[in-house]
Design an enzyme around this catalytic site. Sequence first.
Site, PDB file in Angstrom:
ATOM      1  N   HIS A 144      -4.937  -0.884  -6.883  1.00  0.00           N
ATOM      2  CA  HIS A 144      -4.962  -2.337  -6.726  1.00  0.00           C
ATOM      3  C   HIS A 144      -3.736  -2.996  -7.348  1.00  0.00           C
ATOM      4  O   HIS A 144      -3.869  -3.909  -8.171  1.00  0.00           O
ATOM      5  CB  HIS A 144      -6.229  -2.915  -7.360  1.00  0.00           C
ATOM      6  CG  HIS A 144      -7.494  -2.424  -6.734  1.00  0.00           C
ATOM      7  ND1 HIS A 144      -8.707  -2.437  -7.386  1.00  0.00           N
ATOM      8  CD2 HIS A 144      -7.735  -1.903  -5.508  1.00  0.00           C
ATOM      9  CE1 HIS A 144      -9.636  -1.946  -6.581  1.00  0.00           C
ATOM     10  NE2 HIS A 144      -9.072  -1.612  -5.444  1.00  0.00           N
TER      11      HIS A 144
HETATM   12  C1  LIG Z   1      -6.656   4.330  -1.413  1.00  0.00           C
HETATM   13  C2  LIG Z   1      -7.028   2.887  -1.547  1.00  0.00           C
HETATM   14  C3  LIG Z   1      -8.363   2.513  -1.604  1.00  0.00           C
HETATM   15  C4  LIG Z   1      -8.698   1.166  -1.720  1.00  0.00           C
HETATM   16  N1  LIG Z   1     -10.002   0.807  -1.668  1.00  0.00           N
HETATM   17  C5  LIG Z   1     -10.333  -0.501  -1.624  1.00  0.00           C
HETATM   18  C6  LIG Z   1     -11.670  -0.884  -1.391  1.00  0.00           C
HETATM   19  O1  LIG Z   1     -12.551  -0.048  -1.232  1.00  0.00           O
HETATM   20  N2  LIG Z   1     -11.946  -2.210  -1.337  1.00  0.00           N
HETATM   21  C7  LIG Z   1     -10.994  -3.164  -1.498  1.00  0.00           C
HETATM   22  O2  LIG Z   1     -11.324  -4.352  -1.493  1.00  0.00           O
HETATM   23  N3  LIG Z   1      -9.707  -2.819  -1.729  1.00  0.00           N
HETATM   24  C8  LIG Z   1      -9.350  -1.514  -1.748  1.00  0.00           C
HETATM   25  N4  LIG Z   1      -8.050  -1.163  -1.890  1.00  0.00           N
HETATM   26  C9  LIG Z   1      -7.041  -2.229  -2.084  1.00  0.00           C
HETATM   27  C10 LIG Z   1      -6.785  -3.130  -0.886  1.00  0.00           C
HETATM   28  O3  LIG Z   1      -6.976  -2.461   0.334  1.00  0.00           O
HETATM   29  C11 LIG Z   1      -5.375  -3.704  -0.989  1.00  0.00           C
HETATM   30  O4  LIG Z   1      -5.240  -4.374  -2.217  1.00  0.00           O
HETATM   31  C12 LIG Z   1      -5.053  -4.682   0.129  1.00  0.00           C
HETATM   32  O5  LIG Z   1      -5.240  -4.068   1.376  1.00  0.00           O
HETATM   33  C13 LIG Z   1      -3.602  -5.156  -0.002  1.00  0.00           C
HETATM   34  O6  LIG Z   1      -3.285  -5.996   1.068  1.00  0.00           O
HETATM   35  P1  LIG Z   1      -1.798  -6.520   1.279  1.00  0.00           P
HETATM   36  O7  LIG Z   1      -1.836  -7.419   2.443  1.00  0.00           O
HETATM   37  O8  LIG Z   1      -1.295  -7.039  -0.016  1.00  0.00           O
HETATM   38  O9  LIG Z   1      -0.929  -5.223   1.589  1.00  0.00           O
HETATM   39  P2  LIG Z   1      -1.096  -4.097   2.689  1.00  0.00           P
HETATM   40  O10 LIG Z   1      -2.428  -4.143   3.326  1.00  0.00           O
HETATM   41  O11 LIG Z   1      -0.683  -2.834   2.045  1.00  0.00           O
HETATM   42  O12 LIG Z   1      -0.044  -4.509   3.811  1.00  0.00           O
HETATM   43  C14 LIG Z   1       1.330  -4.325   3.712  1.00  0.00           C
HETATM   44  C15 LIG Z   1       1.859  -3.933   5.089  1.00  0.00           C
HETATM   45  O13 LIG Z   1       3.254  -4.112   5.142  1.00  0.00           O
HETATM   46  C16 LIG Z   1       3.862  -3.009   5.768  1.00  0.00           C
HETATM   47  N5  LIG Z   1       5.248  -2.938   5.281  1.00  0.00           N
HETATM   48  C17 LIG Z   1       5.674  -2.729   4.021  1.00  0.00           C
HETATM   49  N6  LIG Z   1       7.013  -2.776   3.955  1.00  0.00           N
HETATM   50  C18 LIG Z   1       7.438  -3.037   5.210  1.00  0.00           C
HETATM   51  C19 LIG Z   1       8.733  -3.208   5.778  1.00  0.00           C
HETATM   52  N7  LIG Z   1       9.844  -3.149   5.044  1.00  0.00           N
HETATM   53  N8  LIG Z   1       8.833  -3.434   7.116  1.00  0.00           N
HETATM   54  C20 LIG Z   1       7.700  -3.522   7.886  1.00  0.00           C
HETATM   55  N9  LIG Z   1       6.457  -3.366   7.387  1.00  0.00           N
HETATM   56  C21 LIG Z   1       6.333  -3.132   6.063  1.00  0.00           C
HETATM   57  C22 LIG Z   1       3.000  -1.849   5.333  1.00  0.00           C
HETATM   58  O14 LIG Z   1       3.168  -0.710   6.142  1.00  0.00           O
HETATM   59  C23 LIG Z   1       1.604  -2.460   5.409  1.00  0.00           C
HETATM   60  O15 LIG Z   1       1.057  -2.344   6.703  1.00  0.00           O
HETATM   61  C24 LIG Z   1      -7.672   0.176  -1.809  1.00  0.00           C
HETATM   62  C25 LIG Z   1      -6.337   0.564  -1.771  1.00  0.00           C
HETATM   63  C26 LIG Z   1      -6.023   1.897  -1.617  1.00  0.00           C
HETATM   64  C27 LIG Z   1      -4.565   2.281  -1.533  1.00  0.00           C
END
Ligand SMILES: Cc1cc2nc3c(=O)[nH]c(=O)nc-3n(C[C@H](O)[C@H](O)[C@H](O)COP(=O)(O)OP(=O)(O)OC[C@H]3O[C@@H](n4cnc5c(N)ncnc54)[C@H](O)[C@@H]3O)c2cc1C
Length: 545
Positions: A469
């Site tokens: 997280h």
């Molecule tokens: C193994 C694991 C288990 C988890 N379990 C849970 C759970 O059970 N419940 C829960 O609530 N949370 C869970 N989490 C946490 C939660 O899923 C994340 O905190 C949340 O999804 C983050 O969202 P975000 O939009 O910040 O980033 P992300 O969802 O990571 O989105 C970022 C996106 O940007 C893309 N990206 C990055 N850099 C670039 C670039 N330069 N060019 C183009 N694209 C790019 C990536 O590929 C990705 O698709 C878990 C996380 C992990 C890793």
Amino acid sequence: MAERYDYIVVGAGTAGCIMAARLSEDPGSRVLLVEAGGSDRSLIIAMPGALPFVYQNTRIGWGYRAGPEPYLDGKTIDEKAGKVIGGTSSINAMIFNRGNPMDYDGWAQDGLSDWDFAHVLPYFRKMESFADGPDEWRGGDGPVHVTRCPAAHPLFETFLRAGEQAGFPITVDHNGYQQEGMHIAQTNIDKGVRWSASRAYLRPAMDRPNLTVMAKTMVKRIVVSNGVADGIEIGRRGSSRIISCDREVIVCAGAMSTPKLLMLSGVGPADELNKHGITITAEVPDVGRNLQNHPGVDVQFGTAFEDSLTSQLTAPRRALIGAEWLFRRKGLGASNFFEAGAFLRTRADVEFPNMQYEFLPLTRRLIKDKLVPVPGFQVWMDLSRPESRGAVTLRSANPADPPLVIFNTLQERQDLQDIIDGVRLVRGQLLRQPAWEKYKAEELTPGPDVTSDRDLEAFVRAHMGTSYHPCGTCRMGADEESVVDPEGRMRAVSNLRVVDASIMPKEVTANLNAPVMMMAEKIADRIRGLPPLAPSRASYYMRKQ
Ligand SMILES: Cc1cc2nc3c(=O)[nH]c(=O)nc-3n(C[C@H](O)[C@H](O)[C@H](O)COP(=O)(O)OP(=O)(O)OC[C@H]3O[C@@H](n4cnc5c(N)ncnc54)[C@H](O)[C@@H]3O)c2cc1C
């Protein structure tokens, strides 16, 4: 003709899918969503019980490692993040938790006045369809399906009863009035299928003529001219090109990749940019700082009694589980296995539950260097709001290199003490109850001989893991030093916004997917100029000291 869009959303993850879907609801807005990873149309992503295969699949993750961690004897820690449509919501464990209302009231006390619980609750309600039906706290017709786990395995019931016998309350809805206590978990699983941000928001919007989705496309930098973001440079199939933007670039690349991308674009701390020979477009000292996580450990127990999920996951049974899920979307394949948990306090001087527990009715033991499933169960615990802070910096100016991620886990003594006390709470209170009697549970790790603070400290430092997280690396705030303002706008660069886990000023007492979704929903309304949803008057539980 030059390629131009009104909005360019970088990253089709949890926040990015929501931004793209909500912004393209306005037919007059041309929206481009750019994602480094590929399609999420895969059985292992859709099937909740296939989680271990998702974790092992290097094609759909960034493969980041944090560290070397200075307070964990230089250990490096696997820090997964999704690289696929849906981002981390396509690879996560699907546990649905919103956080404690006091988390958001704390943000408001730090200056973010319209991010208090009263203002965020309407967006949590807007985004969800809770299977048990709507009420003052829960939503009934949003795109994100949330269900209560069946928790049919008897060990889940034992865990809850033991908690009750230890004097902890059982809360009927830990995402409603009362978070604190023992609970049956809720998940983003609907009719046996993972309900990612992609499934909830992006797929229904894909046919809109004003939305373009570019997968397998890496954004190498944001183009900033005279303090204004006016496009992105992408790398695709070996060549690079610039795409222009008329209104805003919205970076949703996640808490590790977003600060990396900003720094590659010349937006960040001057010393860091100079070190890598990157031309400074806007000096923003706090980009990459304030990194937080939920670090934790497992306490594992073996049982004399063959009554754990371990015995149901042998190879032939796994084939049957796969078949049942494939044809009926039912059975163990429809579960993420984390069907019970607890939010508890290890000390009286905190207002919020400072420890989150997740119960798993199976365990594995290291035998001759191999992890072997054994009858038993385990309790994962993590710190809800650790005090230690780390940073994301660059390894190099090459966009293909991963960022350098150092959490400084256990830098603060209080974090260490809380984890040690968290282990003691499990073995001394939760496990020492009549409910467990028939299982004759034997502690496998840390192990019955590990009892002193010193030995527990050594165990914790050696086995410290993560709930994955990361957040906080582009802190949102009302103060001038914050990276983004209360609407996610970069203070130092016009037409540039950050909306993802990196803008959380402080960790919340929850897994982060739902909180990030809520933030994206709220900021999308601001961008579209819609009136904010009226603050809620719903109350919430606060334990009397
Ligand atoms: C193994 C694991 C288990 C988890 N379990 C849970 C759970 O059970 N419940 C829960 O609530 N949370 C869970 N989490 C946490 C939660 O899923 C994340 O905190 C949340 O999804 C983050 O969202 P975000 O939009 O910040 O980033 P992300 O969802 O990571 O989105 C970022 C996106 O940007 C893309 N990206 C990055 N850099 C670039 C670039 N330069 N060019 C183009 N694209 C790019 C990536 O590929 C990705 O698709 C878990 C996380 C992990 C890793």
